[in-house]
Design an enzyme around this catalytic site. Structure first.
Site, PDB file in Angstrom:
ATOM      1  N   LYS A  55      20.136  -2.496  21.348  1.00 55.72           N
ATOM      2  CA  LYS A  55      20.508  -1.261  20.666  1.00 55.72           C
ATOM      3  C   LYS A  55      19.942  -0.029  21.391  1.00 55.72           C
ATOM      4  O   LYS A  55      20.524   1.216  21.197  1.00 55.72           O
ATOM      5  CB  LYS A  55      20.002  -1.283  19.236  1.00 55.72           C
ATOM      6  CG  LYS A  55      20.161  -2.509  18.306  1.00 55.72           C
ATOM      7  CD  LYS A  55      21.515  -2.590  18.188  1.00 55.72           C
ATOM      8  CE  LYS A  55      21.893  -3.881  17.334  1.00 55.72           C
ATOM      9  NZ  LYS A  55      23.312  -4.371  17.062  1.00 55.72           N
TER      10      LYS A  55
ATOM     11  N   GLU B 111      13.246   4.411  15.296  1.00 54.15           N
ATOM     12  CA  GLU B 111      14.401   5.337  15.135  1.00 54.15           C
ATOM     13  C   GLU B 111      13.655   6.302  14.035  1.00 54.15           C
ATOM     14  O   GLU B 111      13.267   5.859  13.000  1.00 54.15           O
ATOM     15  CB  GLU B 111      15.616   4.535  14.885  1.00 54.15           C
ATOM     16  CG  GLU B 111      16.939   5.347  14.752  1.00 54.15           C
ATOM     17  CD  GLU B 111      18.111   4.451  14.456  1.00 54.15           C
ATOM     18  OE1 GLU B 111      18.479   3.828  15.137  1.00 54.15           O
ATOM     19  OE2 GLU B 111      18.470   4.196  13.247  1.00 54.15           O
TER      20      GLU B 111
ATOM     21  N   HIS C  60      17.852  -2.376   3.345  1.00 58.94           N
ATOM     22  CA  HIS C  60      18.811  -2.124   4.513  1.00 58.94           C
ATOM     23  C   HIS C  60      19.620  -3.585   4.523  1.00 58.94           C
ATOM     24  O   HIS C  60      20.455  -3.776   5.473  1.00 58.94           O
ATOM     25  CB  HIS C  60      18.294  -2.362   5.991  1.00 58.94           C
ATOM     26  CG  HIS C  60      17.195  -0.884   5.802  1.00 58.94           C
ATOM     27  ND1 HIS C  60      17.707   0.328   6.138  1.00 58.94           N
ATOM     28  CD2 HIS C  60      15.879  -0.886   5.708  1.00 58.94           C
ATOM     29  CE1 HIS C  60      16.605   0.956   6.086  1.00 58.94           C
ATOM     30  NE2 HIS C  60      15.408   0.524   5.877  1.00 58.94           N
TER      31      HIS C  60
ATOM     32  N   ARG D 182      31.130  -7.639  16.795  1.00 61.21           N
ATOM     33  CA  ARG D 182      31.457  -9.082  16.116  1.00 61.21           C
ATOM     34  C   ARG D 182      32.250  -8.539  14.749  1.00 61.21           C
ATOM     35  O   ARG D 182      32.389  -7.493  14.379  1.00 61.21           O
ATOM     36  CB  ARG D 182      30.345  -9.601  15.624  1.00 61.21           C
ATOM     37  CG  ARG D 182      29.397  -8.870  14.663  1.00 61.21           C
ATOM     38  CD  ARG D 182      28.311  -9.627  13.826  1.00 61.21           C
ATOM     39  NE  ARG D 182      27.238  -8.862  13.578  1.00 61.21           N
ATOM     40  CZ  ARG D 182      27.281  -8.010  12.455  1.00 61.21           C
ATOM     41  NH1 ARG D 182      28.161  -8.124  11.654  1.00 61.21           N
ATOM     42  NH2 ARG D 182      26.164  -7.367  12.120  1.00 61.21           N
TER      43      ARG D 182
END
Lengths: 165, 502
Positions: free
Chosen positions: B116, B201, B236, B293
């Site tokens: 990421k 993040e 999440h 994906r």
């Protein structure tokens, strides 16, 4: 047979007269009540209206799941009700609470020790199952009476993990 | 060209891919762990091979065994589904090196987007806006993460470098709790992906999670199939998705779609993928990550575009050209998906395991159910708790919501607790109906049993049903008691009988 069903402060008086009639808070209803396919699912026709609910008996009373709403209901017949009124309301607060594993899994961490005081909602154990870490919290205030697991233990469904007294 | 496809997955997504293979006239091959011998994907496949013991590490994560099985049975391609090996570049590479086709992107694109941190650096270079964080730093140690955290600012998010599906993710409010949360995130990431690396993040508030479905072929064509609104999440984990998003207008859709295609092109993307964005109140959007994906929530896009994404994936892997150009893509009507998990919404969403005793699927107009379970099937603790996806289509958002409401009421899954009541409450909430929600809605402003409409009447009915059930139990118990009154003489009778026979 007369019953009183209570849920969250509200009380409903229900008299069952045979198979097809009940009196609810003094009002008469025609009913047809049956369990479906040998499951804890029940179909109720009451004055022509059709309802279906999942009804399960638990330690605290009956859990009724109806149209996406969960109701916890305690049902007393007249004799039980009188008994309860004389013995006082603190009855349910006594006794030990056994925290049982809600599923098989792996104990990731234990954040309490024996003899420690805990408050309702305190995190006690982290259990990993289905790839998720789940926090097991204390349902009430109390003291950890016995601790039967440590981190790294594999536990079975319903296994007693600790006791809050 | 291949005509046999090995599906390196389980559950509903394996069933979904088997269906695509069948419809294309290809031979689907299943693999299964010990716990999954009786799973639907094994029963539906043309061929099925045992992979290993139940824990995923010993079965569905055993890429070496999976490739070996594919070679032995003559499968020319492997579809990884989602989760497990789907975003492992080393696996994709091994598949290619074994002379097989990986139905998905090239290993290099998985590497670029899969890490990421690298992904963020790559798309930034292509001019795509990103959420501030530790990008392009490679794999950081705990000490390095703690040192860099104050520069990003709290609250922030720890995310698994190899991540997806909310696993290995933790919210951090201050520096004190950071060390513990890092180790918790690493542990979870290690268990889920076999890679414990994490990055930071900035945690944006008041944002929506909106993603774009991408298709790209070998011939340089990249198109998007519009967006999916995925803001309704808990820890999440997405719970309910819809397409289109009530928040986007045609102009913003077009702009975001173009940026999404650009991000995919930046890594020379091939096959189906998803670009995730966060969108704030002022319609400013940030690249979050790319999922290289098939997504769990792909069916809502299929319902509104009419494109079968899994079949498209297989066609692309066979070297075909995309059958649609961007101009052909029109979103028709509205689709909503509810993820049905084996979780108790009344008890902190704890996973629930056990044997399914009854499963009655909702049917009728506009309904689709993707599931891998059936009555008699055991939900084991080894895999994640998603057991079914209920998808509804309507001409308008309103129709889709009403259809979903009736479908949820029809759906009966017994034997394990499910989050169906959660979805019923979400669907009935005014905020959801009005389209006013963000990624914090479920956790901060939603509670079960909130709707007051007709509640008193319903409570009365519930009380009546509970009473009738308990009444029956008493009656049964007293019958047994009466019977045993007669039978208590058994002991006496036995004593007498023994004396007689002495």
């Amino acid at each position: 047979m007369k019953y009183v069903a209570s849920l969250g402060g509200q009380e409903v008086e229900i008299e069952i007269n045979g198979e097809d009639e009940i009196i609810v808070d003094g009002e008469r209803y025609a009913i047809d009540f049956r369990s479906i396919a040998g499951q804890p699912v029940y179909s109720l026709l009451i004055n022509g209206r059709s309802y279906e609910a999942l009804v399960q008996l638990s330690e605290e009373g009956s859990e009724v799941l109806l149209q996406g709403q969960l109701f916890l209901i305690s049902v007393d017949d007249e004799r039980q009700r009188r008994l309860r009124q004389t013995s006082g309301p603190q009855l349910t607060e006594r006794g030990e609470f056994h925290l049982k594993s809600p599923m098989p899994g792996l104990i990731i961490s234990v954040s309490v020790r024996e003899g420690q005081e805990v408050a309702r909602g305190d995190r006690m154990i982290i259990l990993e199952s289905m790839k998720m870490q789940n926090e097991l919290k204390s349902p009430r205030d109390g003291i950890i009476r016995s601790l039967r697991v440590k981190s790294g233990d594999n536990v079975e469904h319903h296994q007693v993990l600790l006791t809050v007294g | 060209m291949f005509n046999k496809v090995l599906i390196a997955n389980r559950g509903e997504i394996a069933v979904r891919i088997i269906r695509a293979c069948r419809e294309l006239g290809l031979i689907p091959v299943a693999v299964f762990s010990e716990a999954d011998r009786e799973s639907l994907h094994v029963r539906y496949a043309e061929e099925a091979y045992y992979l290993g013991p139940s824990p995923s590490r010993e079965s569905y994560l055993r890429g070496d065994k999976i490739i070996q099985i594919a070679k032995t049975c003559g499968a020319g391609a492997i579809h990884p589904g989602y989760g497990f090996l789907a975003e492992r570049d080393d696996f994709a590479l091994q598949v290619e090196e074994a002379g097989l086709i990986f139905i998905g992107p090239r290993p290099s694109a998985i590497t670029a987007m899969g890490d990421k941190a690298v992904a963020r650096a790559t798309v930034t270079a292509a001019g795509v806006p990103v959420v501030p964080g530790t990008e392009g730093e490679g794999n950081l140690t705990d000490e390095e993460i703690i040192a860099v955290a104050p520069q990003i600012g709290f609250p922030l998010l720890i995310k698994a470098t190899a991540g997806g599906g909310g696993k290995g993710m933790r919210e951090v409010q201050n520096i004190e709790e950071l060390p513990n949360l890092i180790s918790a995130a690493r542990r979870e990431a290690e268990a889920a992906f076999g890679d414990g690396n994490v990055y930071l993040e900035k945690l944006l508030l008041d944002v929506r999670h909106i993603e774009f479905q991408i298709l790209a072929d070998e011939h340089g064509n990249v198109i998007h199939l519009g967006e999916r609104e995925c803001s309704l999440q808990r820890r999440h984990q997405k719970l309910l998705e819809e397409s289109p998003s009530p928040f986007l207008d045609e102009e913003l859709r077009q702009r975001m779609g173009e940026v999404a295609c650009k991000a995919a092109q930046a890594v020379d993307y091939l096959n189906a993928g998803t670009i995730e964005f966060l969108v704030d109140k002022d319609q400013k959007f940030y690249f979050l990550e790319m999922n290289t994906r098939l997504q769990v929530e792909h069916p809502v896009t299929e319902m509104v575009t009419g494109i079968d994404i899994v079949k498209e994936q297989i066609r692309i892997a066979r070297g075909r050209k995309l059958r649609s150009s961007q101009e052909d893509i029109r979103l028709k009507g509205w689709a909503i998906e509810c993820r049905i998990n084996a979780e108790d919404p009344y008890n902190s969403f704890l996973p629930s395991t056990g044997i399914i005793t009854q499963s009655i699927l909702p049917t009728g107009p506009g309904i689709r159910v993707d599931t891998g379970i059936y009555a008699g099937f055991a939900i084991s603790p080894f895999y994640d708790s998603l057991i079914s996806k209920l998808i509804c289509w309507g001409e308008t958002r309103g129709e889709a919501i009403l259809r979903m409401r009736r479908a949820l009421e029809e759906y009966r899954i017994l034997g394990v607790k499910t989050n169906i009541p959660f979805h019923q409450n979400i669907i009935a909430s005014h905020r959801f109906m009005a389209g006013q929600f963000d990624t914090r809605f479920v956790e901060e402003r939603f509670s079960m049993n909130n709707s007051e409409e007709g509640k008193e009447e319903l409570a009365k009915i519930a009380a009546i049903m509970a009473t009738l059930v308990e009444h029956r139990h008493h009656q049964k118990a007293s019958q047994i008691f009466r019977k045993s009154e007669r039978d208590t003489s058994n002991w006496k009778w036995l004593g007498r009988w023994e004396r007689v026979n002495r």
